[in-house]
Scaffold this motif. Structure first.
Motif, mmCIF file in Angstrom:
data_model
loop_
_atom_site.group_PDB
_atom_site.id
_atom_site.type_symbol
_atom_site.label_atom_id
_atom_site.label_comp_id
_atom_site.label_asym_id
_atom_site.label_seq_id
_atom_site.Cartn_x
_atom_site.Cartn_y
_atom_site.Cartn_z
ATOM 1 N N ASN A 197 0.807 -1.230 0.000
ATOM 2 C CA ASN A 197 0.000 0.000 0.000
ATOM 3 C C ASN A 197 0.839 1.279 0.000
ATOM 4 O OD1 ASN A 197 0.704 0.156 2.660
ATOM 5 N ND2 ASN A 197 -1.268 -0.613 3.433
ATOM 6 N N GLU A 198 2.148 1.142 0.277
ATOM 7 C CA GLU A 198 3.013 2.330 0.200
ATOM 8 C C GLU A 198 3.508 2.603 -1.220
ATOM 9 O OE1 GLU A 198 5.942 3.053 3.661
ATOM 10 O OE2 GLU A 198 5.362 0.951 3.844
ATOM 11 N N ILE A 199 3.425 1.587 -2.093
ATOM 12 C CA ILE A 199 4.007 1.775 -3.435
ATOM 13 C C ILE A 199 2.986 1.678 -4.570
ATOM 14 C CG2 ILE A 199 6.345 1.038 -2.784
ATOM 15 C CD1 ILE A 199 5.667 -1.721 -4.026
ATOM 16 N N VAL A 200 1.779 1.240 -4.231
ATOM 17 C CA VAL A 200 0.763 1.112 -5.277
ATOM 18 C C VAL A 200 -0.121 2.354 -5.260
ATOM 19 C CG1 VAL A 200 -1.217 -0.238 -6.091
ATOM 20 C CG2 VAL A 200 0.780 -1.399 -5.137
ATOM 21 N N HIS A 201 -0.317 2.917 -6.414
ATOM 22 C CA HIS A 201 -1.094 4.156 -6.518
ATOM 23 C C HIS A 201 -2.240 3.922 -7.488
ATOM 24 C CE1 HIS A 201 2.488 5.954 -4.646
ATOM 25 N NE2 HIS A 201 3.153 5.184 -5.507
ATOM 26 N N GLU A 202 -3.399 4.402 -7.160
ATOM 27 C CA GLU A 202 -4.573 4.210 -8.016
ATOM 28 C C GLU A 202 -4.686 5.352 -9.027
ATOM 29 O OE1 GLU A 202 -7.178 2.032 -8.404
ATOM 30 O OE2 GLU A 202 -6.367 0.574 -6.979
ATOM 31 N N ASN A 203 -4.611 5.017 -10.265
ATOM 32 C CA ASN A 203 -4.788 5.959 -11.372
ATOM 33 C C ASN A 203 -3.705 7.038 -11.493
ATOM 34 O OD1 ASN A 203 -7.141 4.684 -12.318
ATOM 35 N ND2 ASN A 203 -8.310 5.675 -10.696
ATOM 36 N N THR A 204 -3.431 7.761 -10.430
ATOM 37 C CA THR A 204 -2.366 8.773 -10.486
ATOM 38 C C THR A 204 -1.484 8.603 -9.245
ATOM 39 O OG1 THR A 204 -3.752 10.347 -9.321
ATOM 40 C CG2 THR A 204 -3.752 10.500 -11.733
ATOM 41 N N PHE A 205 -0.302 9.213 -9.265
ATOM 42 C CA PHE A 205 0.632 9.080 -8.141
ATOM 43 C C PHE A 205 0.034 9.658 -6.868
ATOM 44 C CE2 PHE A 205 4.306 9.516 -5.495
ATOM 45 C CZ PHE A 205 5.133 8.461 -5.888
#
Ligand SMILES: Cc1cc2nc3c(=O)[nH]c(=O)nc-3n(C[C@H](O)[C@H](O)[C@H](O)COP(=O)(O)O)c2cc1C
Length: 173
Positions: free
Chosen positions: A165-173
């Protein structure tokens, strides 16, 4: 072994038994590298299999004295044949794709070796020119990684990883 078990179980091994590597196993490991993806399928991979003790000692010296390298019965110097990729993709091929391609091949080899019961370590800290000289690399052949391969004499614990969850970003950073 399931692919996820291989990915999770592989560790960097820095102590090796002197037992030789089965030739058929080594071929499987090298072939795993050959089967990695490459930009435009240009396949810049070149693999130098080092068993010669004198060359191994030179590699140790070129790799900041990382002596575990020479403990392994086989050391593979992974190189990029830069023009194979730059002929097609120019600067981006030379500076990025051929490095990514060889990195993908290295990871395939580390995983294949682990699946066959061998230990490896991806060694990237070395004097590139000195390594190129030891393996008599012609102009345009760039050493990008060194992989010692042997039966592991240690079972390292998994080092911590940053959580998803610290490195995965939804749609945009
Ligand atoms: C590009 C790259 C360069 C590396 N260079 C070295 C190195 O020179 N010496 C070394 O002992 N480990 C090296 N490593 C191994 C890392 O230290 C190791 O992968 C990391 O600590 C995570 O441990 P693990 O491989 O057991 O998951 C390198 C790894 C990568 C991907």
């Amino acid at each position: 072994m399931d692919v996820f078990d291989v990915i999770k179980g592989r560790r960097s091994v820095r102590r090796f038994k002197p037992d030789p590597i089965e030739e058929s196993d080594l071929e499987k490991i090298l072939d795993a590298g050959r089967n990695a993806p490459s930009a435009g399928n240009c396949q810049p991979l070149e693999l130098i299999v080092v068993r010669n003790e004198k060359i191994k000692r030179q590699l140790v010296k070129s790799a900041l004295g990382q002596s575990f390298l020479a403990e392994a019965p086989v050391v593979v110097v992974v190189c990029a044949n830069v023009s194979r990729t730059s002929n097609r993709y120019g600067k981006r091929g030379a500076e990025l794709y051929c490095i990514q391609d060889t990195a993908a091949a290295i990871q395939n080899m580390l995983l294949a070796a682990y699946a066959l019961g061998y230990g490896t370590c991806w060694v990237g800290a070395f004097d590139e020119e000195a390594v190129a000289k030891s393996i008599k690399a012609p102009e345009g052949i760039r050493p990008v990684g060194i992989i010692p391969i042997g039966r592991p004499a240690e079972k390292p614990k998994a080092p911590p990883r940053i959580s998803l969850n610290e490195i995965v970003h939804e749609n945009t950073f």
